[in-house]
Write an enzyme that holds these catalytic residues in place. Structure first.
Site, mmCIF file in Angstrom:
data_model
loop_
_atom_site.group_PDB
_atom_site.id
_atom_site.type_symbol
_atom_site.label_atom_id
_atom_site.label_comp_id
_atom_site.label_asym_id
_atom_site.label_seq_id
_atom_site.Cartn_x
_atom_site.Cartn_y
_atom_site.Cartn_z
ATOM 1 N N THR A 37 0.677 -1.070 0.166
ATOM 2 C CA THR A 37 0.199 -0.050 -0.041
ATOM 3 C C THR A 37 0.963 1.426 0.163
ATOM 4 O OG1 THR A 37 -0.419 0.204 2.971
ATOM 5 C CG2 THR A 37 -1.842 -0.720 1.472
ATOM 6 N N ARG A 71 15.291 6.461 20.814
ATOM 7 C CA ARG A 71 16.482 6.521 19.975
ATOM 8 C C ARG A 71 16.567 7.892 18.621
ATOM 9 N NH1 ARG A 71 15.640 1.612 18.424
ATOM 10 N NH2 ARG A 71 16.498 1.592 17.173
ATOM 11 N N SER A 72 18.078 9.219 19.013
ATOM 12 C CA SER A 72 17.489 9.924 18.235
ATOM 13 C C SER A 72 18.746 9.555 17.068
ATOM 14 C CB SER A 72 18.207 10.454 19.259
ATOM 15 O OG SER A 72 19.004 10.798 19.793
ATOM 16 N N GLY A 113 13.578 5.821 8.172
ATOM 17 C CA GLY A 113 12.956 5.402 7.323
ATOM 18 C C GLY A 113 12.085 4.113 7.513
ATOM 19 N N CYS A 116 7.133 1.775 5.934
ATOM 20 C CA CYS A 116 5.395 2.187 6.593
ATOM 21 C C CYS A 116 6.041 3.171 7.773
ATOM 22 C CB CYS A 116 5.799 0.406 7.619
ATOM 23 S SG CYS A 116 5.093 -0.952 7.151
HETATM 24 N N1 NAD Z 1 6.734 -4.768 5.689
HETATM 25 C C1 NAD Z 1 6.645 -4.487 6.884
HETATM 26 O O1 NAD Z 1 7.493 -4.636 7.704
HETATM 27 C C2 NAD Z 1 5.451 -4.686 6.960
HETATM 28 C C3 NAD Z 1 4.508 -4.544 8.535
HETATM 29 C C4 NAD Z 1 3.567 -4.671 8.771
HETATM 30 C C5 NAD Z 1 2.725 -4.249 7.473
HETATM 31 N N2 NAD Z 1 2.971 -4.020 6.019
HETATM 32 C C6 NAD Z 1 2.268 -3.868 5.344
HETATM 33 O O2 NAD Z 1 1.256 -5.229 4.636
HETATM 34 C C7 NAD Z 1 2.048 -4.717 3.400
HETATM 35 C C8 NAD Z 1 2.762 -5.455 2.584
HETATM 36 O O3 NAD Z 1 3.546 -4.658 2.712
HETATM 37 P P1 NAD Z 1 5.293 -5.891 2.358
HETATM 38 O O4 NAD Z 1 6.063 -4.448 2.877
HETATM 39 O O5 NAD Z 1 5.136 -7.266 2.791
HETATM 40 O O6 NAD Z 1 5.589 -5.209 0.848
HETATM 41 P P2 NAD Z 1 5.390 -6.206 -0.470
HETATM 42 O O7 NAD Z 1 6.213 -5.127 -1.671
HETATM 43 O O8 NAD Z 1 7.382 -6.778 0.346
HETATM 44 O O9 NAD Z 1 5.247 -6.898 -1.242
HETATM 45 C C9 NAD Z 1 4.059 -6.599 -1.354
HETATM 46 C C10 NAD Z 1 3.606 -8.399 -2.502
HETATM 47 O O10 NAD Z 1 2.374 -8.713 -3.257
HETATM 48 C C11 NAD Z 1 2.100 -8.890 -4.045
HETATM 49 N N3 NAD Z 1 1.366 -8.331 -5.089
HETATM 50 C C12 NAD Z 1 0.931 -7.115 -5.452
HETATM 51 N N4 NAD Z 1 -0.098 -7.471 -6.318
HETATM 52 C C13 NAD Z 1 -0.783 -8.647 -6.370
HETATM 53 C C14 NAD Z 1 -1.532 -8.733 -6.476
HETATM 54 N N5 NAD Z 1 -2.715 -8.472 -7.186
HETATM 55 N N6 NAD Z 1 -1.860 -10.523 -5.935
HETATM 56 C C15 NAD Z 1 -0.998 -11.560 -5.435
HETATM 57 N N7 NAD Z 1 0.366 -10.861 -5.357
HETATM 58 C C16 NAD Z 1 0.631 -9.269 -5.483
HETATM 59 C C17 NAD Z 1 3.772 -8.450 -4.653
HETATM 60 O O11 NAD Z 1 4.447 -9.025 -6.165
HETATM 61 C C18 NAD Z 1 4.836 -8.277 -3.877
HETATM 62 O O12 NAD Z 1 6.121 -9.472 -3.380
HETATM 63 C C19 NAD Z 1 1.335 -2.989 3.523
HETATM 64 O O13 NAD Z 1 0.691 -2.725 3.369
HETATM 65 C C20 NAD Z 1 2.746 -2.282 4.496
HETATM 66 O O14 NAD Z 1 2.591 -1.236 4.849
HETATM 67 C C21 NAD Z 1 4.157 -4.333 5.991
HETATM 68 O O1 UPG Z 2 14.576 4.435 18.420
HETATM 69 C C1 UPG Z 2 14.694 4.292 17.173
HETATM 70 C C2 UPG Z 2 13.200 3.352 16.538
HETATM 71 C C3 UPG Z 2 13.865 2.921 15.199
HETATM 72 N N1 UPG Z 2 14.237 4.289 14.020
HETATM 73 C C4 UPG Z 2 13.869 3.929 13.136
HETATM 74 O O2 UPG Z 2 12.513 3.669 12.710
HETATM 75 C C5 UPG Z 2 12.645 3.108 11.172
HETATM 76 C C6 UPG Z 2 11.683 1.724 11.834
HETATM 77 O O3 UPG Z 2 11.935 1.086 12.713
HETATM 78 P P1 UPG Z 2 11.308 -0.074 12.804
HETATM 79 O O4 UPG Z 2 10.232 0.944 13.797
HETATM 80 O O5 UPG Z 2 12.433 -0.740 13.820
HETATM 81 O O6 UPG Z 2 11.230 -0.690 11.592
HETATM 82 P P2 UPG Z 2 9.434 -1.415 10.978
HETATM 83 O O7 UPG Z 2 10.050 -2.418 10.688
HETATM 84 O O8 UPG Z 2 10.170 -0.046 9.731
HETATM 85 O O9 UPG Z 2 8.550 -1.389 12.164
HETATM 86 C C7 UPG Z 2 8.036 -0.294 11.887
HETATM 87 O O10 UPG Z 2 6.502 -0.818 11.292
HETATM 88 C C8 UPG Z 2 6.376 -1.215 10.744
HETATM 89 C C9 UPG Z 2 5.285 -1.561 9.828
HETATM 90 O O11 UPG Z 2 3.910 -0.839 9.416
HETATM 91 C C10 UPG Z 2 5.390 -1.852 12.223
HETATM 92 O O12 UPG Z 2 4.792 -3.112 11.731
HETATM 93 C C11 UPG Z 2 6.091 -2.502 13.182
HETATM 94 O O13 UPG Z 2 5.021 -2.105 14.532
HETATM 95 C C12 UPG Z 2 7.575 -0.471 13.011
HETATM 96 O O14 UPG Z 2 7.819 -0.537 14.285
HETATM 97 C C13 UPG Z 2 14.211 3.211 11.457
HETATM 98 O O15 UPG Z 2 14.855 3.452 10.486
HETATM 99 C C14 UPG Z 2 14.599 2.792 12.410
HETATM 100 O O16 UPG Z 2 15.898 3.252 12.617
HETATM 101 C C15 UPG Z 2 15.057 5.490 15.278
HETATM 102 O O17 UPG Z 2 15.302 6.709 14.687
HETATM 103 N N2 UPG Z 2 14.274 5.671 16.779
#
Ligand code: NAD
Ligand code: UPG
Length: 422
Positions: free
Chosen positions: A84, A255-256, A261, A264
């Site tokens: 998304t 953590r500052s 990045g 999400c």
């Molecule tokens: N990455 C994370 O840490 C994280 C954590 C929590 C929630 N989310 C949320 O989960 C969702 C997915 O994130 P992600 O990081 O896994 O994305 P991603 O880009 O790594 O994976 C998405 C996958 O969906 C596939 N795709 C797209 N359209 C499709 C379709 N019509 N049918 C089948 N497959 C299809 C793509 O090819 C891709 O492999 C987002 O909404 C994100 O915000 C991500």
């Molecule tokens: O004290 C902190 C903690 C994190 N970060 C930065 O924040 C970013 C995100 O870090 P982190 O949250 O550990 O990783 P993500 O995998 O992006 O996870 C976040 O985003 C996901 C996607 O929505 C959620 O599911 C998680 O709960 C949420 O923590 C990174 O760039 C970190 O370096 C800081 O600068 N200071």
């Protein structure tokens, strides 16, 4: 239970692997056949510690296909895990969600018996019962909650510690409005020993955004205070250690450094801002959270220029390209704006990351990449620490100018050292 996972990226691959591990059969679906080829041989399409092992161990209960129809026919529930991303104005781009809903709906038309569609992707509140429900009903000719199930089950995993986060979550949020969908999710998570919150679907969706927005706010707050502490000669980490001891506050995510990045926080905060603006409630705090986060990486370059006023032709080493350690993900990594700024200043950039050089190389083919962190430190005029990989703690920085964006205190030994906000 038989479960299909639509979208085998970070969330889909991890979620599916965990559902198999707790005893379910899982069918992975993606539009990218290369990812499915990897899954079939027990290899994860993304880097996540422990994931390959989990997939290999349970390969007999895993299948993978590009055919959504086959996946829907063979399973009881489908988890939507597609991306998304952001539109140019920051609002949520629902193109993958809409396409997936359309396809699932088309397949539900043919399917007899109950099937539950679960939204695991992060979508702004109102999406699942709005556009997703409409697409599913139009394409299937059926009615949600009566003829098929629809629910929300947001994901809270962090990259790099995803398996631990999924197996030992702080809570499980179940957005369910019909008893059968609720039962499906409660059964699936029956063995998890954590608070389980059952809410209306839009509430579940909002819980996800507010959690991410609050965590992002903590980080920008820590950075703003950190910038002030630096001018006063105070150790920000010490200040926040004290602040976090208040149980009402808690020490996490203070953590500052050079800001947040990843795939999400930046996009989810932007999407919430766009939703608030569209609702006529301009969000002052969230707008500042983004503004602080955009300034923070540039402070690293400003600090560097305090020591090296003219960066033209200077060899600047960037240690860390992934948005955080233990992942190969560079989405919205703070190393990106830093590299752009260094190139603008005419510096010659040399980068190193244990996992993320390939993807960074596609974004910045014109910069140099070192074979190891040791090699990089040897040849550069200054080192910028942009990701706190463990291996950067044991390098010999003797005599080097080191500007640290992620607090790797051991880098302070034997060098000219500055932390971005400490
Ligand atoms: N990455 C994370 O840490 C994280 C954590 C929590 C929630 N989310 C949320 O989960 C969702 C997915 O994130 P992600 O990081 O896994 O994305 P991603 O880009 O790594 O994976 C998405 C996958 O969906 C596939 N795709 C797209 N359209 C499709 C379709 N019509 N049918 C089948 N497959 C299809 C793509 O090819 C891709 O492999 C987002 O909404 C994100 O915000 C991500
Ligand atoms: O004290 C902190 C903690 C994190 N970060 C930065 O924040 C970013 C995100 O870090 P982190 O949250 O550990 O990783 P993500 O995998 O992006 O996870 C976040 O985003 C996901 C996607 O929505 C959620 O599911 C998680 O709960 C949420 O923590 C990174 O760039 C970190 O370096 C800081 O600068 N200071």
């Amino acid at each position: 239970m038989k479960i299909s996972i639509l979208g085998t990226g970070y969330v889909g691959a991890v979620t599916g692997a965990c559902f198999v591990e707790i005893g379910n059969d899982v069918v992975f679906v993606d539009i990218d056949p290369a990812k499915l080829d990897m899954i079939r041989t027990g290899r994860s399409p993304i880097f996540e510690p422990g994931l390959d092992e989990l997939l290999k161990k349970n390969l007999d209960r895993i299948s993978a296909t590009t055919d959504t129809g086959e996946a829907i026919r063979e399973t009881d529930a489908t988890f939507i895990c597609v991306g998304t991303p952001s539109n140019l104005d920051g609002s949520i781009d629902l193109q993958y969600i809409e396409a997936a809903s359309q396809t699932i709906g088309g397949e539900l038309r043919e399917k007899e018996g109950w099937h539950t569609v679960v939204m695991k992707s992060t979508v702004v509140s109102g999406t699942t019962t709005g556009i997703v429900r409409r697409r599913l009903e139009e394409a299937s000719g059926k009615e949600a909650f009566r003829d098929f199930g629809l629910a929300s089950n947001p994901e809270f995993l962090k990259e790099g510690s995803a398996l631990t986060d999924v197996f030992s979550p702080d809570r499980i949020v179940i957005g369910a409005e019909d008893p059968r969908s609720r039962k499906v999710l409660e059964t699936l998570y029956a063995t998890f020993d954590c608070p389980k919150l059952v809410t209306a679907i839009p509430v579940a969706e909002m819980i996800k955004y507010v959690s991410n927005a609050f965590l992002a706010t903590k980080i920008s707050f820590a950075n703003e205070i950190g910038n002030l502490c630096k001018t006063m000669g105070l150790d920000t980490a010490e200040v926040f250690a004290g602040v976090g001891l208040d149980a009402r506050i808690n020490p996490a995510f203070f953590r500052s450094g050079i800001g947040f990045g990843g795939s999400c926080f930046p996009k989810d905060v932007r999407a919430l801002i766009a939703q608030a603006l569209a609702a006529g409630v301009p969000p002052k705090i969230l707008t500042s959270v983004v503004a602080v986060n955009e300034d923070q990486p540039l402070r690293l370059v400003t600090l560097l220029k305090k020591h090296l006023p003219d960066l033209k032709g200077k060899r600047i080493g960037l240690l860390g390209l992934a948005f955080k350690p233990d992942t190969d993900d560079i989405r919205e990594s703070r190393a990106i704006p830093i590299t752009e700024e260094l190139l603008k200043e005419g510096a010659s950039v040399i980068a190193y990351d244990p996992l993320a050089m390939e993807s960074f190389g596609r974004l910045f083919p014109g910069i140099s990449y070192a074979a190891s962190a040791e090699d990089l430190v040897q040849v550069v005029d200054a080192v910028l620490l942009t990701t706190e990989w463990k291996e950067f703690e044991t390098l010999d920085y003797t005599g080097k100018l080191v500007i640290d964006g992620r607090r790797v205190p051991k880098a302070a030994v034997g060098s000219i050292y500055e932390g971005v906000c400490w």
